[in-house]
Design a protein around this motif. Structure first.
Motif, PDB file in Angstrom:
ATOM      1  N   GLN A  37      37.601  60.818  21.904  1.00  0.00           N
ATOM      2  CA  GLN A  37      36.663  61.037  23.002  1.00  0.00           C
ATOM      3  C   GLN A  37      37.430  61.640  24.182  1.00  0.00           C
ATOM      4  O   GLN A  37      38.369  61.028  24.678  1.00  0.00           O
ATOM      5  N   VAL A  38      37.025  62.832  24.596  1.00  0.00           N
ATOM      6  CA  VAL A  38      37.722  63.552  25.662  1.00  0.00           C
ATOM      7  C   VAL A  38      36.844  63.549  26.915  1.00  0.00           C
ATOM      8  O   VAL A  38      35.691  63.994  26.880  1.00  0.00           O
ATOM      9  N   HIS A  39      37.394  63.047  27.998  1.00  0.00           N
ATOM     10  CA  HIS A  39      36.694  63.017  29.281  1.00  0.00           C
ATOM     11  C   HIS A  39      37.294  64.100  30.179  1.00  0.00           C
ATOM     12  O   HIS A  39      38.510  64.142  30.385  1.00  0.00           O
ATOM     13  N   ILE A  40      36.429  64.969  30.701  1.00  0.00           N
ATOM     14  CA  ILE A  40      36.872  66.109  31.517  1.00  0.00           C
ATOM     15  C   ILE A  40      36.499  65.824  32.966  1.00  0.00           C
ATOM     16  O   ILE A  40      35.323  65.667  33.303  1.00  0.00           O
ATOM     17  N   LYS A  41      37.504  65.758  33.785  1.00  0.00           N
ATOM     18  CA  LYS A  41      37.332  65.361  35.179  1.00  0.00           C
ATOM     19  C   LYS A  41      37.640  66.540  36.102  1.00  0.00           C
ATOM     20  O   LYS A  41      38.546  67.323  35.854  1.00  0.00           O
ATOM     21  N   GLY A  42      36.883  66.625  37.195  1.00  0.00           N
ATOM     22  CA  GLY A  42      37.146  67.663  38.205  1.00  0.00           C
ATOM     23  C   GLY A  42      36.649  69.025  37.764  1.00  0.00           C
ATOM     24  O   GLY A  42      35.801  69.169  36.894  1.00  0.00           O
ATOM     25  N   GLY A  43      37.198  70.047  38.413  1.00  0.00           N
ATOM     26  CA  GLY A  43      36.832  71.419  38.038  1.00  0.00           C
ATOM     27  C   GLY A  43      35.542  71.876  38.670  1.00  0.00           C
ATOM     28  O   GLY A  43      35.156  71.428  39.745  1.00  0.00           O
ATOM     29  N   GLN A  44      34.872  72.773  37.947  1.00  0.00           N
ATOM     30  CA  GLN A  44      33.706  73.476  38.497  1.00  0.00           C
ATOM     31  C   GLN A  44      32.408  72.810  38.050  1.00  0.00           C
ATOM     32  O   GLN A  44      31.751  73.253  37.115  1.00  0.00           O
ATOM     33  N   GLN A  45      32.028  71.736  38.713  1.00  0.00           N
ATOM     34  CA  GLN A  45      30.830  71.018  38.300  1.00  0.00           C
ATOM     35  C   GLN A  45      29.560  71.845  38.442  1.00  0.00           C
ATOM     36  O   GLN A  45      28.640  71.710  37.671  1.00  0.00           O
ATOM     37  N   SER A  46      29.489  72.708  39.456  1.00  0.00           N
ATOM     38  CA  SER A  46      28.245  73.420  39.748  1.00  0.00           C
ATOM     39  C   SER A  46      28.244  74.852  39.240  1.00  0.00           C
ATOM     40  O   SER A  46      27.286  75.580  39.482  1.00  0.00           O
ATOM     41  N   GLU A  47      29.268  75.235  38.529  1.00  0.00           N
ATOM     42  CA  GLU A  47      29.318  76.622  38.051  1.00  0.00           C
ATOM     43  C   GLU A  47      28.285  76.837  36.941  1.00  0.00           C
ATOM     44  O   GLU A  47      28.124  75.993  36.059  1.00  0.00           O
ATOM     45  N   GLU A  48      27.595  77.947  36.990  1.00  0.00           N
ATOM     46  CA  GLU A  48      26.679  78.347  35.920  1.00  0.00           C
ATOM     47  C   GLU A  48      27.449  79.230  34.952  1.00  0.00           C
ATOM     48  O   GLU A  48      27.810  80.363  35.292  1.00  0.00           O
ATOM     49  N   PRO A  49      27.747  78.736  33.735  1.00  0.00           N
ATOM     50  CA  PRO A  49      28.609  79.521  32.843  1.00  0.00           C
ATOM     51  C   PRO A  49      27.916  80.786  32.361  1.00  0.00           C
ATOM     52  O   PRO A  49      26.710  80.790  32.096  1.00  0.00           O
ATOM     53  N   PRO A  50      28.663  81.865  32.241  1.00  0.00           N
ATOM     54  CA  PRO A  50      28.104  83.084  31.647  1.00  0.00           C
ATOM     55  C   PRO A  50      27.996  82.915  30.135  1.00  0.00           C
ATOM     56  O   PRO A  50      28.278  81.854  29.591  1.00  0.00           O
TER      57      PRO A  50
END
Length: 230
Positions: A202-215
């Motif tokens: 189980q991989v938990h991804i913290k931080g980064g671009q929470q509000s980015e709309e991916p292309p």
């Protein structure tokens, strides 16, 4: 003439009548000498049988006490629960640019704000020593192979890159947000991370671009779905 009274001799009929009368009133005539002998013989035989039976019973008790005929006692019920296999936990911190697995931390390059991973909790579904990718839709970006690749399945049921080993030419990207949709592990750490992260982790991804709309996936090379056979 003698003064003694004359002894009256009983006839067979009179003797039979008297014996019958005694039997009716519960009386038993005195046993004869022969009957007494037979009775003593019967009692001796019965005594011998009782003695033999008692001896056999005592021998059986001794045998049981010695454990010869004792059945093995069933094992006591277990009071210890079977240890459960815990699911491996992996943390990717995109703010500090670190990946932590089994208490060890590794430096990483994070995804570009233009091509975020787009997931916060994923499960490792496959691992590949090498995968091959095509250029993005506008012909920009480094296509080719990615070594020591670990993948996951996203919410669209697409298998995608989660992390891979950067090359020596990618050293400037360690500690930066530059990867096209995945995590790049510092060179020389790719194989140790690949070996440490297990299938089903189980991989938990913290931080980064929470509000980015991916292309679209094709615009971000490392977001491309992984095809079998690579």
């Amino acid at each position: 003439m003698s003064d003694r009274p004359r002894v009256h001799t009983l006839t067979e009929t009179e003797l039979s009548d008297r014996l019958h009368a005694l039997a009716v009133h519960g009386a038993t005539p005195a046993p004869t000498a022969g009957a007494q002998v037979r009775d003593r013989a019967v009692r001796r035989r019965r005594g011998r049988r009782v003695l033999v039976s008692t001896t056999v019973l005592a021998a059986a008790v001794v045998t049981l006490a010695s454990g010869v005929l004792r059945s093995p006692a069933p094992p006591p019920p277990s009071t210890t629960a079977e240890p459960s296999v815990s699911v491996q936990q992996v943390l990717i911190d995109l703010d500090t640019h670190t990946l932590t697995v089994d208490g060890r931390s590794f430096r990483i390059g994070a995804p570009s704000p233009r091509c975020p991973i787009g997931e916060r909790a994923v499960t490792v579904t496959a691992k590949y020593p090498v995968v091959n990718l095509a250029p993005n839709e506008i012909g920009v970006g480094r296509a080719g192979s990615r070594n020591w690749a670990v993948t996951f399945t996203d919410h669209n049921h697409q298998q995608r890159l989660l992390l891979f080993e950067l090359t020596a030419a990618d050293l400037p990207y360690v500690g930066e947000d530059h990867i096209f949709g995945a995590v790049g592990v510092a060179p020389a750490s790719g194989k140790p991370v690949y070996d440490a992260v297990r299938l089903g982790a189980q991989v938990h991804i913290k931080g980064g671009q929470q509000s980015e709309e991916p292309p679209s996936n094709s615009a971000c090379i490392d977001r491309q779905p992984i095809k079998g056979g690579h």
